[in-house]
Design an enzyme around this catalytic site. Sequence first.
Site, mmCIF file in Angstrom:
data_model
loop_
_atom_site.group_PDB
_atom_site.id
_atom_site.type_symbol
_atom_site.label_atom_id
_atom_site.label_comp_id
_atom_site.label_asym_id
_atom_site.label_seq_id
_atom_site.Cartn_x
_atom_site.Cartn_y
_atom_site.Cartn_z
ATOM 1 N N ASP A 199 70.534 -70.909 15.908
ATOM 2 C CA ASP A 199 71.686 -70.129 15.430
ATOM 3 C C ASP A 199 72.275 -70.640 14.116
ATOM 4 O O ASP A 199 73.428 -70.354 13.792
ATOM 5 C CB ASP A 199 72.781 -70.108 16.512
ATOM 6 C CG ASP A 199 73.332 -71.506 16.809
ATOM 7 O OD1 ASP A 199 72.760 -72.501 16.303
ATOM 8 O OD2 ASP A 199 74.334 -71.600 17.539
ATOM 9 N N ASP B 273 74.987 -76.545 13.303
ATOM 10 C CA ASP B 273 76.050 -76.042 12.422
ATOM 11 C C ASP B 273 77.200 -77.037 12.269
ATOM 12 O O ASP B 273 77.736 -77.199 11.167
ATOM 13 C CB ASP B 273 76.549 -74.669 12.907
ATOM 14 C CG ASP B 273 76.942 -74.671 14.377
ATOM 15 O OD1 ASP B 273 76.742 -75.702 15.057
ATOM 16 O OD2 ASP B 273 77.448 -73.639 14.856
ATOM 17 N N THR C 57 68.258 -77.234 16.331
ATOM 18 C CA THR C 57 68.982 -76.849 17.544
ATOM 19 C C THR C 57 68.095 -75.891 18.334
ATOM 20 O O THR C 57 67.446 -75.024 17.746
ATOM 21 C CB THR C 57 70.338 -76.138 17.290
ATOM 22 O OG1 THR C 57 70.762 -75.500 18.513
ATOM 23 C CG2 THR C 57 70.273 -75.052 16.242
ATOM 24 N N ILE C 58 68.104 -76.052 19.626
ATOM 25 C CA ILE C 58 67.336 -75.113 20.450
ATOM 26 C C ILE C 58 67.894 -73.697 20.325
ATOM 27 O O ILE C 58 67.189 -72.736 20.574
ATOM 28 C CB ILE C 58 67.304 -75.531 21.942
ATOM 29 C CG1 ILE C 58 68.714 -75.549 22.554
ATOM 30 C CG2 ILE C 58 66.583 -76.841 22.134
ATOM 31 C CD1 ILE C 58 68.719 -75.594 24.080
ATOM 32 N N ASP C 59 69.167 -73.584 19.907
ATOM 33 C CA ASP C 59 69.835 -72.279 19.902
ATOM 34 C C ASP C 59 69.335 -71.345 18.794
ATOM 35 O O ASP C 59 69.561 -70.137 18.863
ATOM 36 C CB ASP C 59 71.351 -72.447 19.741
ATOM 37 C CG ASP C 59 71.957 -73.341 20.805
ATOM 38 O OD1 ASP C 59 71.343 -73.494 21.872
ATOM 39 O OD2 ASP C 59 73.047 -73.897 20.555
ATOM 40 N N GLY D 100 73.915 -81.830 19.605
ATOM 41 C CA GLY D 100 73.063 -81.911 20.797
ATOM 42 C C GLY D 100 71.630 -82.225 20.388
ATOM 43 O O GLY D 100 71.165 -81.760 19.354
ATOM 44 N N ARG E 10 68.395 -64.390 43.662
ATOM 45 C CA ARG E 10 68.483 -65.838 43.466
ATOM 46 C C ARG E 10 68.652 -66.154 41.984
ATOM 47 O O ARG E 10 68.139 -65.418 41.129
ATOM 48 C CB ARG E 10 67.212 -66.531 43.945
ATOM 49 C CG ARG E 10 66.946 -66.419 45.436
ATOM 50 C CD ARG E 10 67.853 -67.358 46.226
ATOM 51 N NE ARG E 10 67.442 -67.435 47.609
ATOM 52 C CZ ARG E 10 67.761 -66.557 48.559
ATOM 53 N NH1 ARG E 10 68.530 -65.518 48.266
ATOM 54 N NH2 ARG E 10 67.331 -66.709 49.797
ATOM 55 N N ARG F 185 80.524 -85.240 19.364
ATOM 56 C CA ARG F 185 81.991 -85.362 19.363
ATOM 57 C C ARG F 185 82.532 -86.063 18.125
ATOM 58 O O ARG F 185 83.721 -86.000 17.828
ATOM 59 C CB ARG F 185 82.446 -86.131 20.608
ATOM 60 C CG ARG F 185 82.162 -85.366 21.881
ATOM 61 C CD ARG F 185 82.696 -86.062 23.086
ATOM 62 N NE ARG F 185 82.028 -87.329 23.342
ATOM 63 C CZ ARG F 185 82.374 -88.183 24.292
ATOM 64 N NH1 ARG F 185 83.385 -87.899 25.065
ATOM 65 N NH2 ARG F 185 81.710 -89.294 24.472
ATOM 66 N N ALA F 186 81.640 -86.803 17.400
ATOM 67 C CA ALA F 186 82.133 -87.658 16.310
ATOM 68 C C ALA F 186 82.296 -86.873 15.008
ATOM 69 O O ALA F 186 81.348 -86.643 14.279
ATOM 70 C CB ALA F 186 81.162 -88.818 16.096
ATOM 71 N N GLY G 151 71.752 -71.464 24.718
ATOM 72 C CA GLY G 151 71.759 -70.720 23.449
ATOM 73 C C GLY G 151 73.142 -70.496 22.867
ATOM 74 O O GLY G 151 73.299 -69.864 21.836
ATOM 75 N N ARG G 152 74.171 -70.953 23.587
ATOM 76 C CA ARG G 152 75.555 -70.765 23.144
ATOM 77 C C ARG G 152 75.859 -69.305 22.854
ATOM 78 O O ARG G 152 75.608 -68.458 23.687
ATOM 79 C CB ARG G 152 75.838 -71.649 21.932
ATOM 80 C CG ARG G 152 76.584 -72.876 22.319
ATOM 81 C CD ARG G 152 77.114 -73.701 21.212
ATOM 82 N NE ARG G 152 76.524 -73.517 19.912
ATOM 83 C CZ ARG G 152 77.003 -74.044 18.796
ATOM 84 N NH1 ARG G 152 78.092 -74.787 18.882
ATOM 85 N NH2 ARG G 152 76.431 -73.860 17.644
#
Length: 375
Positions: free
Chosen positions: A139, A113, A135-137, A14, A276, A77-78, A180-181
């Site tokens: 992790d 990762d 990665t923004i995560d 991503g 909300r 995906r690759a 953040g997965r």
Amino acid sequence: MARRLRIGLLTGGGDCPGMNAVIRAVTKSLILQANAEVIGFEDGYEGLIEGRFRTLEYGDVSGILTRGGTILGTSNRANPFRYYRRGEADVSAEVVALYRELELDGIVAIGGDGTMTIAHGLSERGLRFVGVPKTIDNDIWGTEHTLGFDTAVHVATEAIDRLHTTAQSHHRVMICETMGRYAGWIALYAGVAAGADVILIPELPFDIEVVAEVCRERESDGRRFTIIVVAEGARPEGGAMHVHTQVPESPDPLRLGGIGYEVERQLRERLRSEVRTTVLGHVQRGGTPTPYDRNLASVFGTYAAALVQAEHYGHMVALQDGKITTVPLAAVAGRTRTVPLTAPMVGAALAVGTSLGVRAPHLPLLAPEPTAPLA
Ligand code: F6P
């Protein structure tokens, strides 16, 4: 005449703000320091499999420092060991052949990762890789910070600040769902930065009754609004994560999302206040990187270029104890760095009265360690 160093460059997984800044740093420094030829592969490993690449000249990477996304394109995906475009076939031999044909000396892979795991797999087939963690995560195992994390926290914090004022005006419970997965870094850091009342992270399954109690107490105290930050991977005690969709060809097919609406539904049953939900989604991944991410990209990228010149392959650039270092790709592959419950940011949240959605006696691990690094 001596043969020029020839280095491949790709961005995988991503996207996130700061990838272009790394492309710039790696390319400019390899050209200036080593007169190297830099070959950019398009769409991550897909370009390496399909033979889609272009030479990156100095001028090609000028003016991209502040631009979000990646000029090379990316794919999550690759995977050459299970290529989705050819019936999940192992096409790694073709990648090895192209690498040899192009006479590459090595590849700098900017990714998360999944990208590091594939780089490690291809290293075992004789290719030479240096990894740069993004990665923004936040992790990726072995580094305290990844590129893109600071920007995502910045975006999420601003969003929560904005929800705060409208929550106050309307006396509402406002839920903000972050990405953040399987890790709660974005929710935790943005939640603390914005002074959220409740922060729900995957590492600590929550009790909805505790969340409702916080809202009720605030109502009865005259503080007639509540801000709840929920990580997309958060789940109730004994419950499962909320899967939004599946991408079967992806190395990790699950796409999380929607737990914010579930928390809203359950709170509606328990509260008088209006509730909300705002799901931040890919907004956290787009746009210009913060100064911190730009600078981290410049340090990571130029360090990766130096590693290539020193032929120090098979490693990922990392930040540990605030210092730049490397960790073996073998150690990073297949691992995830979640929030340790002893992290100072967890302790800080609890110390100022922020609820993590669980009752305090269930948190024996939460005494902060004074010497622990920030992340
Ligand atoms: O890994 C980055 C990330 O944005 C996660 O936070 C999120 O779960 C996932 O990617 C979303 O993936 P996609 O872009 O495939 O929707």
